[in-house]
Design an enzyme around this catalytic site. Structure first.
Site, PDB file in Angstrom:
ATOM      1  N   LYS A 247       0.427  -1.191  -0.066  1.00  0.00           N
ATOM      2  CA  LYS A 247      -0.376   0.010  -0.376  1.00  0.00           C
ATOM      3  C   LYS A 247       0.723   1.188   0.065  1.00  0.00           C
ATOM      4  CE  LYS A 247      -4.079   2.041   2.314  1.00  0.00           C
ATOM      5  NZ  LYS A 247      -3.830   3.681   2.110  1.00  0.00           N
ATOM      6  N   ARG A 252      -3.559   8.743  -5.457  1.00  0.00           N
ATOM      7  CA  ARG A 252      -4.617   7.796  -6.573  1.00  0.00           C
ATOM      8  C   ARG A 252      -4.035   8.464  -7.848  1.00  0.00           C
ATOM      9  NH1 ARG A 252      -8.793   4.464  -5.496  1.00  0.00           N
ATOM     10  NH2 ARG A 252      -8.314   2.661  -6.992  1.00  0.00           N
ATOM     11  N   GLU A 297      -1.500   4.643  -8.080  1.00  0.00           N
ATOM     12  CA  GLU A 297      -0.428   5.293  -6.778  1.00  0.00           C
ATOM     13  C   GLU A 297       0.697   6.415  -7.403  1.00  0.00           C
ATOM     14  OE1 GLU A 297      -2.910   6.132  -4.608  1.00  0.00           O
ATOM     15  OE2 GLU A 297      -1.457   6.584  -2.596  1.00  0.00           O
TER      16      GLU A 297
HETATM   17  P1  AMP Z   1      -7.690   5.066   1.886  1.00  0.00           P
HETATM   18  O1  AMP Z   1      -7.345   6.176   1.474  1.00  0.00           O
HETATM   19  O2  AMP Z   1      -7.095   4.807   3.154  1.00  0.00           O
HETATM   20  O3  AMP Z   1      -9.353   4.022   1.739  1.00  0.00           O
HETATM   21  O4  AMP Z   1      -6.390   3.277   0.674  1.00  0.00           O
HETATM   22  C1  AMP Z   1      -6.747   3.636  -0.051  1.00  0.00           C
HETATM   23  C2  AMP Z   1      -6.199   3.741  -1.122  1.00  0.00           C
HETATM   24  O5  AMP Z   1      -4.430   3.498  -0.839  1.00  0.00           O
HETATM   25  C3  AMP Z   1      -6.714   3.624  -2.965  1.00  0.00           C
HETATM   26  O6  AMP Z   1      -7.796   5.348  -2.804  1.00  0.00           O
HETATM   27  C4  AMP Z   1      -4.866   4.273  -3.315  1.00  0.00           C
HETATM   28  O7  AMP Z   1      -5.203   5.556  -3.664  1.00  0.00           O
HETATM   29  C5  AMP Z   1      -3.757   3.733  -2.240  1.00  0.00           C
HETATM   30  N1  AMP Z   1      -3.071   2.765  -2.676  1.00  0.00           N
HETATM   31  C6  AMP Z   1      -1.770   2.774  -2.022  1.00  0.00           C
HETATM   32  N2  AMP Z   1      -1.958   1.675  -2.425  1.00  0.00           N
HETATM   33  C7  AMP Z   1      -2.514   0.299  -3.703  1.00  0.00           C
HETATM   34  C8  AMP Z   1      -2.231  -0.480  -4.434  1.00  0.00           C
HETATM   35  N3  AMP Z   1      -1.613  -1.474  -4.247  1.00  0.00           N
HETATM   36  N4  AMP Z   1      -3.726  -0.970  -4.990  1.00  0.00           N
HETATM   37  C9  AMP Z   1      -5.020   0.136  -4.501  1.00  0.00           C
HETATM   38  N5  AMP Z   1      -4.932   1.342  -3.684  1.00  0.00           N
HETATM   39  C10 AMP Z   1      -3.340   1.933  -3.583  1.00  0.00           C
END
Ligand code: AMP
Length: 558
Positions: A247, A252, A297
């Site tokens: 992650k 994004r 990302e």
């Molecule tokens: P959150 O914003 O805390 O809900 O976490 C989800 C976000 O993590 C997504 O919207 C992406 O922007 C980010 N992200 C980072 N790495 C990844 C990945 N490998 N796959 C999907 N999302 C990712």
């Protein structure tokens, strides 16, 4: 069509809490209005005014009050007094308009077409003198508005229409109005992101027409969202085997490539291509397709240590309007691509993730340290997954994502299939809906913030107030962001247009009969600004309730 007629519909919608009745009122409206208004009216009713990615008004309370003052001849100070008295900007303006001398009233009838035209001109006003032009346009609107119309114009401008209509209801109404399957409406909306267009096509060519609507390269789609998993073990239950990915803690990016043209959209669907010329360049070189839409990302990395840099630095690049090349060198980006939605005429969202990933692997010519595939491990083994997770953390990443390999790409939804696993306690993304002017050392700064969570109709309900975790630097930044959003002030307190999203930590969530959300955060603390998120993406009361229940469960477990 007279704007007054639409206002009557707003009144009727506001008067009933019943969803079914609202749906019927809207369906009846959609059937009745002339076809050229179908692409416009749904946007006015959601309060977005334009299809979401296209334009925005860019009017805060300050500009609005200038226009009201200009038209009514009442000074800004007095206007603010009345707003404070009423506790509601829309109602206050209505009262002011009721006081206007008769002869200056409604020389011309205001039409929906005219309202839309003027809003469009306002949104297009850019550059020097834009503020004055916007005031002039607004004044023009107000000068032919009745008091009730003025109230709704104000509410529209402030994104507080308060007629209790969320997107879902509009979709139901379109389906009902034109006797088409609501699923077809939903899908068409998902792919086009434009309810007005969907309404028009539903009317003109029914379900078949809706089925023909598809994505357009260059027009952003709402990204698929992740759910939080309580543990890695829990997340691994998604399948015999899952994809575990790093992650990345960045922003994004949805990248659209069409021939030599690359467009990059933020999570909020803003076109950020101009600010990210380096990413666009690498995308052009790396994506081996004539047309494609990929999801990823962008992270800022320290050129020396190679570790991820703070999120704020990423936002700095996204917001940048000048010295773009220089900032790109100072804060180099690394982009990690993790999904593909569309390729050379083929929509891929319904294919299983494992296939999409394969296509992505075949498509991307990686540029090391610049433009790459997201690092992925396919496994069903908890030990292996744990090792990957710990490696990710020790490299300075936030955690991992766990993805269901058989899942489709679900546009704009948080439906499962994709889980985030992070070591820290859950936080909430909330909207600042009010603030308090500081005293003593904090004088002159908005220093304490009222937080709201979204209810099912898209309005914000109070869940707590945060004053800790705010550094001096943040105070300055927040004051700069919030001051233009002040609707009115009462004593030291100000009410704000709901615009700014922040991530908030807390010790516990409690039930609270006193707060209108029904919940209160205990010891909330501010973590960071989330201006990559729009208020519409802030956490909901439902989510607060879910966390509240989870916390009860873990207490019982413990
Ligand atoms: P959150 O914003 O805390 O809900 O976490 C989800 C976000 O993590 C997504 O919207 C992406 O922007 C980010 N992200 C980072 N790495 C990844 C990945 N490998 N796959 C999907 N999302 C990712």
């Amino acid at each position: 069509m007279d704007y007054g007629e639409l206002v009557q519909v707003y009144e009727a919608l506001g008067a009933t809490p019943a969803k079914l009745e609202k749906t019927q009122i809207l369906a009846e409206l959609f059937r009745r209005i002339p076809p050229h208004l179908l692409p416009i009216i749904p946007h006015l009713i959601t309060g977005d005014i334009f299809p979401e990615q296209e334009m925005e008004l860019g009017i805060g309370p300050g500009l609005l009050y200038n226009a009201v003052s200009f038209v009514t001849g009442v000074g800004k100070g007095e206007i603010e007094d009345i707003i404070r008295e009423e506790g509601d900007t829309g109602r206050a303006v209505k009262r002011l308009f009721e006081r206007r001398p008769q002869k200056t009233l409604y020389t011309e009838t205001l039409t929906v077409e005219r309202v839309h035209e003027i809003f469009t001109s306002i949104a297009r006003s850019k550059g020097s003198g834009a503020q004055d032009r916007k005031i002039k346009y607004l004044a023009e609107l107000f000068s032919s508005a009745t008091p009730l119309e003025a109230m709704y114009l104000v509410r529209t401008v402030l994104s507080e229409l308060r007629v209790g209509v969320a997107e879902g209801l509009l979709r139901d109404a379109i389906a009902l109005a034109f006797e088409v399957d609501v699923k077809a409406v939903e899908r068409a909306f998902m792919l086009t992101n434009d309810l007005g267009l969907v309404a028009k096509v539903a009317r003109e060519s029914g379900e078949e027409g809706l089925r023909r609507l598809t994505v357009t390269v260059g027009r952003p789609l709402r990204p698929m969202l992740a759910q939080a998993a309580p543990s890695l073990e829990e997340a691994l239950k998604e399948g015999d085997e899952v994809a575990v990915e790093i992650k990345y803690d960045g922003a994004r990016v949805q990248i659209h490539k069409k021939g030599k043209d690359v467009r990059i959209f933020s999570r909020r669907l803003e076109d950020v291509t101009e600010a990210l010329p380096d990413v666009a360049g690498y995308a052009l070189a790396s994506i081996g397709a004539g047309e494609a839409i990929v999801d990823g990302e962008a992270v800022a990395v320290d050129p020396e240590t190679k570790r991820p840099r703070p999120f704020q630095e990423i936002l700095r690049r996204f917001r940048r309007k000048y010295d773009i090349q220089q900032t790109a060198q100072e804060i180099p980006f690394e982009t990690h691509i993790f999904d593909i939605l569309y390729k050379d005429g083929e929509l891929l969202i319904d294919r299983p993730f494992r296939e999409r990933r394969k296509m992505l692997e075949a498509l991307l010519k990686e540029e090391k340290g610049r433009f790459m595939l997201a690092k992925q491990l396919v496994t069903g083994d908890i030990k292996e997954a744990e090792r990957f997770y710990h490696d990710a953390l020790s490299m300075g990443h936030e955690g991992v994502m766990v993805k269901n390999l058989d899942a489709r790409y679900v546009i704009g939804s948080r439906v499962g299939y994709m889980y985030k696993v992070k070591p820290v306690a859950e936080t909430l993304d909330l909207v600042i809906i009010g603030a308090i002017w500081g005293e003593g050392k904090r004088r002159g700064w908005l220093s304490s913030y009222y937080l709201g969570a979204r209810d099912e109709l898209g309005e914000f309900r109070y869940v707590g107030r945060v004053a800790t975790g705010v550094t001096e630097e943040q105070l300055e930044e927040y004051t700069r962001l919030l001051k233009p959003l002040i609707e009115f002030q009462d004593g030291k307190e100000v009410r704000l247009m709901p615009e700014v999203v922040v991530e908030v930590g807390y010790q516990e969530i409690q039930r609270s009969p006193k707060y209108d959300s029904g919940f209160a955060l205990r010891f909330p603390r501010l973590i960071r600004l989330r201006d990559d998120k729009s208020p519409a993406e802030a956490d909901t009361i439902e989510r607060v309730e879910e966390l509240y229940r989870k916390q009860g469960a873990s207490k019982k477990d413990g």
